[in-house]
Design an enzyme around this catalytic site. Structure first.
Site, mmCIF file in Angstrom:
data_model
loop_
_atom_site.group_PDB
_atom_site.id
_atom_site.type_symbol
_atom_site.label_atom_id
_atom_site.label_comp_id
_atom_site.label_asym_id
_atom_site.label_seq_id
_atom_site.Cartn_x
_atom_site.Cartn_y
_atom_site.Cartn_z
ATOM 1 N N LYS A 294 -15.419 51.224 -6.751
ATOM 2 C CA LYS A 294 -16.484 50.392 -7.316
ATOM 3 C C LYS A 294 -15.916 49.097 -7.865
ATOM 4 O O LYS A 294 -16.445 48.009 -7.621
ATOM 5 C CB LYS A 294 -17.199 51.139 -8.449
ATOM 6 C CG LYS A 294 -18.182 52.188 -7.970
ATOM 7 C CD LYS A 294 -18.651 53.071 -9.124
ATOM 8 C CE LYS A 294 -19.394 54.288 -8.580
ATOM 9 N NZ LYS A 294 -19.543 55.370 -9.535
ATOM 10 N N GLN B 200 -19.862 57.119 -15.282
ATOM 11 C CA GLN B 200 -19.574 58.039 -14.175
ATOM 12 C C GLN B 200 -19.858 59.486 -14.585
ATOM 13 O O GLN B 200 -19.419 59.938 -15.647
ATOM 14 C CB GLN B 200 -18.107 57.863 -13.749
ATOM 15 C CG GLN B 200 -17.685 58.679 -12.546
ATOM 16 C CD GLN B 200 -18.373 58.242 -11.257
ATOM 17 O OE1 GLN B 200 -18.684 57.082 -11.053
ATOM 18 N NE2 GLN B 200 -18.614 59.202 -10.386
ATOM 19 N N ASP C 209 -27.724 52.605 -12.448
ATOM 20 C CA ASP C 209 -27.827 53.910 -11.797
ATOM 21 C C ASP C 209 -29.280 54.370 -11.696
ATOM 22 O O ASP C 209 -29.591 55.291 -10.931
ATOM 23 C CB ASP C 209 -27.076 54.968 -12.616
ATOM 24 C CG ASP C 209 -25.740 55.351 -12.004
ATOM 25 O OD1 ASP C 209 -25.609 55.250 -10.771
ATOM 26 O OD2 ASP C 209 -24.852 55.767 -12.754
HETATM 27 N N1 GUN Z 1 -21.397 60.904 -9.838
HETATM 28 C C1 GUN Z 1 -21.756 61.204 -8.567
HETATM 29 N N2 GUN Z 1 -22.677 60.325 -8.120
HETATM 30 C C2 GUN Z 1 -22.906 59.454 -9.123
HETATM 31 C C3 GUN Z 1 -23.748 58.317 -9.249
HETATM 32 O O1 GUN Z 1 -24.494 57.921 -8.357
HETATM 33 N N3 GUN Z 1 -23.685 57.683 -10.439
HETATM 34 C C4 GUN Z 1 -22.884 58.106 -11.452
HETATM 35 N N4 GUN Z 1 -22.909 57.424 -12.586
HETATM 36 N N5 GUN Z 1 -22.090 59.142 -11.364
HETATM 37 C C5 GUN Z 1 -22.105 59.810 -10.200
#
Ligand code: GUN
Length: 296
Positions: free
Chosen positions: A54, A98, A121
């Site tokens: 990311k 996350q 998100d």
């Molecule tokens: N962990 C697995 N997928 C995601 C996601 O789309 N966003 C976040 N914040 N954590 C994750």
């Protein structure tokens, strides 16, 4: 006849190029540089890979990346204090915590502490409610990426039968809401669904998001259907670790009209949509027009 392969890797590259172009324009016309803060608590190896990826892609499209890595034993109130600081930081337009979080932290509380306008998100309860009522929301990245691919491949989705297998808050539920918003007839199936193969067989659009390797087989698929495979499952095969989806690709490709592969399908679209959401959040924060084609 075998299915058209929907190339998520190439699609994601196009999205990133669009985001990069818009970011450059924001900098020259408005002196605005979108910023994304990613918070990682603990040392889950898969999460570390995602977070690194990311950060790298954020910088590549010309945005600012802020990484906050906290020890696994960080107390909840420290994490909440960090969210508060990021909420009031004008250089930060998007905040992503996350998941999963360590067990001693209340994930709901942390997510709902994020300013909804910065919730790239789309997990904050206010964004969930907005999406469910057809109001302008921040939309979760993975389902947004799936919808973009479906629209690109099919054009209008109106009136189509859509079956979503999986009812998670991250994928299944928001995916169902997005498909309803496109006027599909939506069924959400899950582990307790009776006769899952029969339910899947009525789908013009089949979205698999259950996390079970190769579960959905070719004879569960209506001939010509569009199949979106969200699964990313690591399995040991022939002495090697391989990534496979929730759909048994080799049998499905003989029946479906179009299908996303794993890897190279939905996966790359998720981060591309995160960047798109960060751009959208930055534009909204300044009252500027939103980028076209990158939001619902
Ligand atoms: N962990 C697995 N997928 C995601 C996601 O789309 N966003 C976040 N914040 N954590 C994750």
């Amino acid at each position: 006849m075998t299915a058209t392969i929907i190339d998520g890797k190439a699609f994601a590259a196009r999205i990133r190029a669009q985001v990069a172009e818009a970011v450059e324009k924001l900098a020259t016309d408005h002196r605005l540089i979108p910023g994304l803060a990613v918070v990682l608590v603990g040392e889950d190896p898969a999460s570390e890979v995602y977070v690194r990826s990311k950060g790298k892609q954020t910088v590549e499209v010309g945005m600012r990346s802020f990484e906050h890595k906290l020890a696994a034993e960080t107390p909840e109130d420290e994490l909440l204090a960090l969210i508060d600081r990021l909420n009031s930081d004008d250089a930060v337009h998007g905040i992503l915590v996350q998941l999963p979080l360590p067990g001693h932290v209340n994930a709901e509380k942390v997510i709902n502490r994020i300013d909804p306008a910065k919730d790239v998100d789309g997990f904050h309860i206010l964004n969930v409610g907005r999406l469910g009522t057809g109001q302008k929301a921040m939309v979760p990245c993975t389902p947004l990426g799936c919808l973009m691919m479906l629209r690109d491949h099919l054009g209008s989705l109106s009136g189509l039968e859509a079956v979503v297998v999986g009812r998670s808050n991250i994928v299944g539920k928001p995916m169902a809401q997005l498909l309803l918003g496109e006027s599909c007839t939506v069924t959400v199936a899950h582990s307790r669904t009776r006769d899952l193969p029969e339910v899947c067989r009525r789908a013009d659009i089949l979205v698999a998001a259950v996390g079970r390797p190769d579960m959905i087989r070719g004879d569960w698929i209506k001939p010509g259907a569009t199949v979106i495979d969200v699964g990313i499952n690591r399995v040991a095969r022939d002495g090697k670790t391989r990534l496979v989806g929730d759909v048994d690709f080799s049998s499905a490709v003989e029946v479906a009209g179009a299908i996303t592969p794993v890897p190279g399908g939905v996966g790359p679209m998720t981060i591309a949509c995160l960047l798109a959401n960060t751009l959208t959040a930055a534009c909204r924060a300044r009252g500027l027009p939103e980028p076209q084609g990158l939001t619902v």
